[in-house]
Scaffold this motif. Sequence first.
Motif, PDB file in Angstrom:
ATOM      1  N   HIS A   1     -10.978   9.349 -15.925  1.00 21.62           N
ATOM      2  CA  HIS A   1      -9.943  10.358 -16.129  1.00 21.62           C
ATOM      3  C   HIS A   1      -9.975  11.381 -14.991  1.00 21.62           C
ATOM      4  CE1 HIS A   1      -8.644   9.146 -20.166  1.00 21.62           C
ATOM      5  NE2 HIS A   1      -9.899   8.765 -20.337  1.00 21.62           N
ATOM      6  N   GLU A   2      -8.813  11.703 -14.468  1.00 24.86           N
ATOM      7  CA  GLU A   2      -8.693  12.697 -13.398  1.00 24.86           C
ATOM      8  C   GLU A   2      -7.951  13.922 -13.914  1.00 24.86           C
ATOM      9  OE1 GLU A   2      -6.998  11.275  -9.796  1.00 24.86           O
ATOM     10  OE2 GLU A   2      -8.207   9.453  -9.752  1.00 24.86           O
ATOM     11  N   ALA A   3      -8.317  15.074 -13.336  1.00 27.33           N
ATOM     12  CA  ALA A   3      -7.618  16.310 -13.688  1.00 27.33           C
ATOM     13  C   ALA A   3      -6.215  16.283 -13.071  1.00 27.33           C
ATOM     14  CB  ALA A   3      -8.399  17.515 -13.175  1.00 27.33           C
ATOM     15  N   PRO A   4      -5.220  16.898 -13.700  1.00 29.18           N
ATOM     16  CA  PRO A   4      -3.865  16.907 -13.126  1.00 29.18           C
ATOM     17  C   PRO A   4      -3.843  17.568 -11.745  1.00 29.18           C
ATOM     18  CG  PRO A   4      -3.852  17.724 -15.381  1.00 29.18           C
ATOM     19  CD  PRO A   4      -5.281  17.600 -14.984  1.00 29.18           C
ATOM     20  N   ARG A   5      -3.098  16.992 -10.825  1.00 26.71           N
ATOM     21  CA  ARG A   5      -2.984  17.545  -9.462  1.00 26.71           C
ATOM     22  C   ARG A   5      -1.615  17.216  -8.893  1.00 26.71           C
ATOM     23  NH1 ARG A   5      -3.302  13.412  -5.940  1.00 26.71           N
ATOM     24  NH2 ARG A   5      -4.339  11.488  -6.611  1.00 26.71           N
ATOM     25  N   LYS A   6      -1.295  17.838  -7.765  1.00 28.79           N
ATOM     26  CA  LYS A   6      -0.007  17.592  -7.118  1.00 28.79           C
ATOM     27  C   LYS A   6      -0.052  16.281  -6.334  1.00 28.79           C
ATOM     28  CE  LYS A   6       1.901  22.247  -6.617  1.00 28.79           C
ATOM     29  NZ  LYS A   6       2.410  23.248  -5.659  1.00 28.79           N
ATOM     30  N   ILE A   7       1.089  15.617  -6.241  1.00 27.95           N
ATOM     31  CA  ILE A   7       1.189  14.387  -5.449  1.00 27.95           C
ATOM     32  C   ILE A   7       1.199  14.757  -3.972  1.00 27.95           C
ATOM     33  CG2 ILE A   7       2.637  12.375  -4.944  1.00 27.95           C
ATOM     34  CD1 ILE A   7       3.765  12.697  -7.815  1.00 27.95           C
ATOM     35  N   THR A   8       0.342  14.103  -3.195  1.00 25.74           N
ATOM     36  CA  THR A   8       0.266  14.398  -1.756  1.00 25.74           C
ATOM     37  C   THR A   8       1.420  13.729  -1.007  1.00 25.74           C
ATOM     38  OG1 THR A   8      -1.148  12.485  -1.364  1.00 25.74           O
ATOM     39  CG2 THR A   8      -2.258  14.553  -1.871  1.00 25.74           C
TER      40      THR A   8
ATOM     41  N   ASN B   1       1.180  11.800   1.600  1.00 25.46           N
ATOM     42  CA  ASN B   1       0.833  10.396   1.878  1.00 25.46           C
ATOM     43  C   ASN B   1       1.150   9.485   0.689  1.00 25.46           C
ATOM     44  OD1 ASN B   1      -0.118  10.975   4.427  1.00 25.46           O
ATOM     45  ND2 ASN B   1      -2.232  11.248   3.760  1.00 25.46           N
ATOM     46  N   GLU B   2       0.833   9.978  -0.507  1.00 28.17           N
ATOM     47  CA  GLU B   2       1.116   9.195  -1.719  1.00 28.17           C
ATOM     48  C   GLU B   2       2.621   9.048  -1.943  1.00 28.17           C
ATOM     49  OE1 GLU B   2      -2.824  10.255  -4.422  1.00 28.17           O
ATOM     50  OE2 GLU B   2      -0.988  11.429  -4.651  1.00 28.17           O
ATOM     51  N   ARG B   3       3.361  10.111  -1.609  1.00 30.71           N
ATOM     52  CA  ARG B   3       4.810  10.084  -1.793  1.00 30.71           C
ATOM     53  C   ARG B   3       5.485   9.096  -0.834  1.00 30.71           C
ATOM     54  NH1 ARG B   3       7.339  13.848  -4.779  1.00 30.71           N
ATOM     55  NH2 ARG B   3       5.702  15.388  -4.526  1.00 30.71           N
ATOM     56  N   SER B   4       4.955   9.029   0.395  1.00 31.47           N
ATOM     57  CA  SER B   4       5.565   8.160   1.413  1.00 31.47           C
ATOM     58  C   SER B   4       5.040   6.713   1.359  1.00 31.47           C
ATOM     59  CB  SER B   4       5.306   8.734   2.813  1.00 31.47           C
ATOM     60  OG  SER B   4       3.907   8.806   3.062  1.00 31.47           O
ATOM     61  N   PHE B   5       3.976   6.487   0.584  1.00 34.56           N
ATOM     62  CA  PHE B   5       3.377   5.150   0.509  1.00 34.56           C
ATOM     63  C   PHE B   5       4.293   4.177  -0.225  1.00 34.56           C
ATOM     64  CE2 PHE B   5       0.532   2.119  -1.769  1.00 34.56           C
ATOM     65  CZ  PHE B   5       0.026   1.477  -0.655  1.00 34.56           C
ATOM     66  N   GLU B   6       4.538   3.017   0.380  1.00 31.37           N
ATOM     67  CA  GLU B   6       5.399   1.999  -0.230  1.00 31.37           C
ATOM     68  C   GLU B   6       4.516   0.864  -0.776  1.00 31.37           C
ATOM     69  OE1 GLU B   6       7.787   1.228   3.200  1.00 31.37           O
ATOM     70  OE2 GLU B   6       9.419   2.484   2.471  1.00 31.37           O
ATOM     71  N   ALA B   7       4.237   0.941  -2.055  1.00 24.34           N
ATOM     72  CA  ALA B   7       3.285   0.011  -2.680  1.00 24.34           C
ATOM     73  C   ALA B   7       3.792  -1.429  -2.641  1.00 24.34           C
ATOM     74  CB  ALA B   7       3.011   0.442  -4.121  1.00 24.34           C
ATOM     75  N   PHE B   8       5.051  -1.641  -3.013  1.00 25.31           N
ATOM     76  CA  PHE B   8       5.598  -2.995  -3.076  1.00 25.31           C
ATOM     77  C   PHE B   8       5.604  -3.647  -1.688  1.00 25.31           C
ATOM     78  CE2 PHE B   8       9.173  -6.021  -3.046  1.00 25.31           C
ATOM     79  CZ  PHE B   8       8.790  -6.830  -4.087  1.00 25.31           C
ATOM     80  N   LYS B   9       6.050  -2.871  -0.700  1.00 22.51           N
ATOM     81  CA  LYS B   9       6.121  -3.387   0.672  1.00 22.51           C
ATOM     82  C   LYS B   9       4.720  -3.732   1.186  1.00 22.51           C
ATOM     83  CE  LYS B   9       8.002  -2.246   5.211  1.00 22.51           C
ATOM     84  NZ  LYS B   9       8.616  -1.176   6.034  1.00 22.51           N
ATOM     85  N   THR B  10       3.747  -2.878   0.906  1.00 15.24           N
ATOM     86  CA  THR B  10       2.360  -3.098   1.340  1.00 15.24           C
ATOM     87  C   THR B  10       1.801  -4.390   0.727  1.00 15.24           C
ATOM     88  OG1 THR B  10       2.082  -0.698   1.388  1.00 15.24           O
ATOM     89  CG2 THR B  10       0.083  -2.004   1.517  1.00 15.24           C
ATOM     90  N   LEU B  11       2.067  -4.591  -0.553  1.00 20.53           N
ATOM     91  CA  LEU B  11       1.598  -5.814  -1.234  1.00 20.53           C
ATOM     92  C   LEU B  11       2.236  -7.058  -0.624  1.00 20.53           C
ATOM     93  CD1 LEU B  11       1.599  -4.738  -4.994  1.00 20.53           C
ATOM     94  CD2 LEU B  11      -0.369  -5.526  -3.710  1.00 20.53           C
ATOM     95  N   ARG B  12       3.542  -6.996  -0.361  1.00 24.77           N
ATOM     96  CA  ARG B  12       4.243  -8.157   0.194  1.00 24.77           C
ATOM     97  C   ARG B  12       3.749  -8.497   1.597  1.00 24.77           C
ATOM     98  NH1 ARG B  12       6.663 -11.308  -3.402  1.00 24.77           N
ATOM     99  NH2 ARG B  12       8.022 -12.134  -1.777  1.00 24.77           N
ATOM    100  N   VAL B  13       3.488  -7.453   2.401  1.00 20.43           N
ATOM    101  CA  VAL B  13       2.994  -7.659   3.772  1.00 20.43           C
ATOM    102  C   VAL B  13       1.597  -8.272   3.736  1.00 20.43           C
ATOM    103  CG1 VAL B  13       2.250  -6.462   5.877  1.00 20.43           C
ATOM    104  CG2 VAL B  13       4.437  -5.871   4.833  1.00 20.43           C
ATOM    105  N   ALA B  14       0.731  -7.741   2.849  1.00 20.79           N
ATOM    106  CA  ALA B  14      -0.638  -8.266   2.721  1.00 20.79           C
ATOM    107  C   ALA B  14      -0.615  -9.722   2.263  1.00 20.79           C
ATOM    108  CB  ALA B  14      -1.430  -7.421   1.735  1.00 20.79           C
ATOM    109  N   ARG B  15       0.309 -10.036   1.350  1.00 18.23           N
ATOM    110  CA  ARG B  15       0.446 -11.398   0.843  1.00 18.23           C
ATOM    111  C   ARG B  15       0.899 -12.355   1.953  1.00 18.23           C
ATOM    112  NH1 ARG B  15       4.294 -12.536  -4.383  1.00 18.23           N
ATOM    113  NH2 ARG B  15       3.844 -14.730  -4.676  1.00 18.23           N
ATOM    114  N   ALA B  16       1.865 -11.877   2.750  1.00 14.55           N
ATOM    115  CA  ALA B  16       2.382 -12.691   3.859  1.00 14.55           C
ATOM    116  C   ALA B  16       1.307 -12.909   4.926  1.00 14.55           C
ATOM    117  CB  ALA B  16       3.606 -12.019   4.465  1.00 14.55           C
ATOM    118  N   ASP B  17       0.528 -11.851   5.209  1.00 13.04           N
ATOM    119  CA  ASP B  17      -0.559 -11.959   6.197  1.00 13.04           C
ATOM    120  C   ASP B  17      -1.584 -13.003   5.767  1.00 13.04           C
ATOM    121  OD1 ASP B  17       0.614 -10.081   7.782  1.00 13.04           O
ATOM    122  OD2 ASP B  17      -0.626  -8.404   7.090  1.00 13.04           O
TER     123      ASP B  17
END
Length: 208
Positions: free
Chosen positions: A160-167, A169-185
């Motif tokens: 469990h983590e204490a509530p905090r603001k979204i950074t 880096n987290e806001r600009s991170f594209e999870a789906f794209k990162t997964l697809r690129v890693a899968r293709a690699d």
Amino acid sequence: MGFAHNNVLHSNHFRKDWQRRVRTWFDQPGRKLRRRNARKAKAAALGVRPLTLLRPAVRAQTVRYNRKVREGRGFTLAELKEVGINRKEALGVGIVVDHRRRNLSEEGKKLNVERLKAYKAKLIVFPRNAKKPKKGDSTGADLQAETTRTHLPLPAPYVHEAPRKITDNERSFEAFKTLRVARADARYEGARKIRAAKKEEEEANKKK
């Protein structure tokens, strides 16, 4: 119940002797008591051994349930090797072994290794012959230590983590794209290596 249209009339059999076709469970309270007494007798026969065998903590299957941690069938051979417990020895001290299971993540393996270490630290192995204890048997003050028969609880499924603001880096991170690129690699890694080796070979031939 009304009837409509030109359909077949129901031929309900209401004059059957239904009492003879009913299943009853009037022995349920007696069975409950019998099961309870059997559990007590089994616990008494086990002596000071734990009431249940030690099983690994694994994630439930599929995306829907993998947030849950449950008990698995048995520990892998790799997990036992990490702790230094032999396969046959594990069966003798209440640890279940599953030779089919594979460790698919370092985190899962580490979790179960820690679980085995915690169990091993608490384990008291009484020697068959107190005058001639064998290798691995507990001796001295360990034999006088207080014993418990409760099993190790499962670890928390997530921290469990204490509530905090979204950074940013987290806001600009594209999870789906990162997964697809890693899968293709991973998919084209072999073909790319062959292509790179071929190119190097051609360049080397040109220099000659």
